[in-house]
Design a protein around this motif. Structure first.
Motif, mmCIF file in Angstrom:
data_model
loop_
_atom_site.group_PDB
_atom_site.id
_atom_site.type_symbol
_atom_site.label_atom_id
_atom_site.label_comp_id
_atom_site.label_asym_id
_atom_site.label_seq_id
_atom_site.Cartn_x
_atom_site.Cartn_y
_atom_site.Cartn_z
ATOM 1 N N VAL A 50 29.338 -15.670 23.859
ATOM 2 C CA VAL A 50 28.617 -16.942 23.920
ATOM 3 C C VAL A 50 27.650 -17.075 22.747
ATOM 4 N N PHE A 51 26.941 -15.998 22.432
ATOM 5 C CA PHE A 51 26.009 -16.013 21.301
ATOM 6 C C PHE A 51 26.747 -15.966 19.957
ATOM 7 N N ILE A 179 25.614 -26.217 22.975
ATOM 8 C CA ILE A 179 25.684 -26.647 21.572
ATOM 9 C C ILE A 179 26.087 -25.422 20.758
ATOM 10 N N ASP A 180 26.898 -25.625 19.748
ATOM 11 C CA ASP A 180 27.398 -24.500 18.960
ATOM 12 C C ASP A 180 26.243 -23.646 18.430
ATOM 13 N N PHE A 181 26.336 -22.341 18.660
ATOM 14 C CA PHE A 181 25.321 -21.393 18.203
ATOM 15 C C PHE A 181 26.052 -20.206 17.597
ATOM 16 N N ARG A 182 25.646 -19.796 16.393
ATOM 17 C CA ARG A 182 26.378 -18.765 15.649
ATOM 18 C C ARG A 182 25.416 -17.680 15.184
ATOM 19 N N MET A 183 25.175 -16.748 16.047
ATOM 20 C CA MET A 183 24.154 -15.733 15.764
ATOM 21 C C MET A 183 24.490 -14.918 14.515
ATOM 22 N N PHE A 270 31.447 -27.517 23.786
ATOM 23 C CA PHE A 270 30.564 -28.193 22.834
ATOM 24 C C PHE A 270 31.011 -29.639 22.621
ATOM 25 N N ALA A 271 32.322 -29.843 22.508
ATOM 26 C CA ALA A 271 32.837 -31.196 22.301
ATOM 27 C C ALA A 271 32.559 -32.081 23.511
ATOM 28 N N ARG A 272 32.682 -31.519 24.712
ATOM 29 C CA ARG A 272 32.385 -32.297 25.926
ATOM 30 C C ARG A 272 30.932 -32.720 25.946
#
Length: 399
Positions: A50-51, A179-183, A270-272
């Motif tokens: 998820v992260f 919301i997109d999250f990109r650690m 995220f798209a939803r």
């Protein structure tokens, strides 16, 4: 007497899916049993998904996202360390206050409530910090009070441009899992979230993802801590255990929530959220109202903060929606009290649930003295939801 359900249209706690509620309805378990790790070990690895981190360490605290905030600071910083923060809403304000209370020296950039994290000002301050006095940079990814999403990647880019070695802290309480999250891609060192928003659980888990760089910092840090010590948690988490009593029922719910997220697919999640949020925004614009967020590029996909006209008290709108139409809307916080109400659109949510919130808000607005056409916002959202669904169906057929 109330009949039916009370509709929850606040930005957290969010709706708990029935399957998740049922998953938590289990007898108490022995947290020291030899098979307890069968439940918990997979949670750590799946939360890394998820992260979006391959090597980050995930730590689960019994508490809220605020508890994880405190744990992040206490484990990696030292008394008197200078940290760079931006105050742009209620939750970024609370984070700065906590840093001061813990004995950190806060360099605070104030911007209007409705603005995002000021990338150029952060670049200027970090570029002038040739001696590296700033030890951490803090970003509220999604400011829940204002409905503003800031650009974490842009903050990382300016840190890189000036070769700054500060730790990057991100509050993702109302963004992560929605919301997109990109650690890893953004090289975030400490990312914080809670169980009660995108993860669709009751409040009670503060969730923290920690980079290797931050774990190394924790071995040198001297801020006092006891309950929140990383070392105590990581010493036993690898086998699925905890140094103190964990909230086992929440773990069962988290297992089911993660399964639901992965079944839908994170990118689809995220798209939803983006699609549902856009319907709410079109409703607001159909009323002729403004969002608190200053520009469409920083609109949040998890919460919309809506300004009411001067002749309307937003508190009357919120009270009326709850008392008369069984719907909970989010209140305006701090200086926005009475001027703003919020519609949360995150977690276990669909188009008709958003339409119900918009409809209740319209009726409550008119009751409070607003001059809008009943049904105008609902119709605008309906058109968008139908249009966007048709577009998605065509795209899927073409694949």
């Amino acid at each position: 007497m109330r009949t039916g359900i009370t509709h929850l249209a606040i930005p957290g706690p969010t709706n708990v899916p029935e399957a998740v509620r049922q998953a938590m309805n289990v007898p108490m378990q022995d947290m020291r049993a030899p098979d307890f790790g069968d439940l918990t070990i997979g949670l750590f690895s799946d939360l890394r998904r998820v992260f979006k981190t391959a090597n980050g360490t995930v730590i689960l605290y019994p508490g809220s996202g605020t508890a994880a905030w405190e744990a992040a600071m206490m484990n990696t910083l030292n008394p008197g360390d200078r940290v760079l923060m931006c105050r742009k809403g209620q939750f970024s304000m609370l984070w700065a206050r906590m840093a001061e209370q813990l004995g950190l020296e806060v360099e605070l950039v104030d911007v209007p409530w409705g603005a995002g994290t000021p990338v150029s000002e952060f670049a200027r301050i970090l570029g002038n910090d040739a001696e590296g006095r700033i030890k951490a940079v803090f970003v509220t990814h999604n400011e829940t009070a204002t409905g503003v999403t800031s650009d974490v990647a842009a903050i990382r880019a300016v840190m890189d441009d000036v070769y700054h070695e500060a730790l990057l802290f991100v509050d993702g309480v109302s963004s992560i899992a929605s919301i997109d999250f990109r650690m890893d891609e953004w090289r975030v060192d400490l990312a914080v979230t809670g169980s009660q928003k995108g993860l669709m659980l009751p409040a009670g888990l503060g969730i923290l993802a920690v980079s290797e760089k931050a774990m190394a910092a924790s071995r040198r840090a001297t801020l006092p801590r006891a309950y929140f010590r990383f070392e105590d948690m990581t010493a036993v988490n690898g086998d699925g255990y905890f140094p103190y009593t964990p909230p086992t029922q929440l773990f069962h719910g988290l297992r089911k929530s993660l399964d639901r997220l992965f079944e839908e697919g994170l990118e689809n999640v995220f798209a939803r959220h983006r699609r549902l949020a856009e319907g709410v925004r079109r409703a607001v614009h159909a009323w002729g109202y403004d969002l608190v967020a200053e520009h469409c590029k920083i609109y949040s996909d998890t919460v919309s903060a809506i300004r009411v006209p001067p002749e309307v008290d937003a508190r009357d709108v919120i009270r009326g929606a709850y008392v008369n139409y069984n719907t909970s809307l989010g209140t305006g916080l701090g200086p926005l009290a009475g001027k703003v109400f919020r519609i949360g659109h995150l977690g276990d949510l669909n188009e008709v649930m958003c339409l119900a919130a918009i409809s209740a808000a319209e009726m409550a607005l008119v009751d409070a003295g607003a001059t809008i056409d009943l049904g105008s916002g609902v119709a605008a959202a309906q058109c968008w939801y139908r249009e966007s669904r048709q577009v998605r169906q065509v795209a899927l057929a073409a694949e």
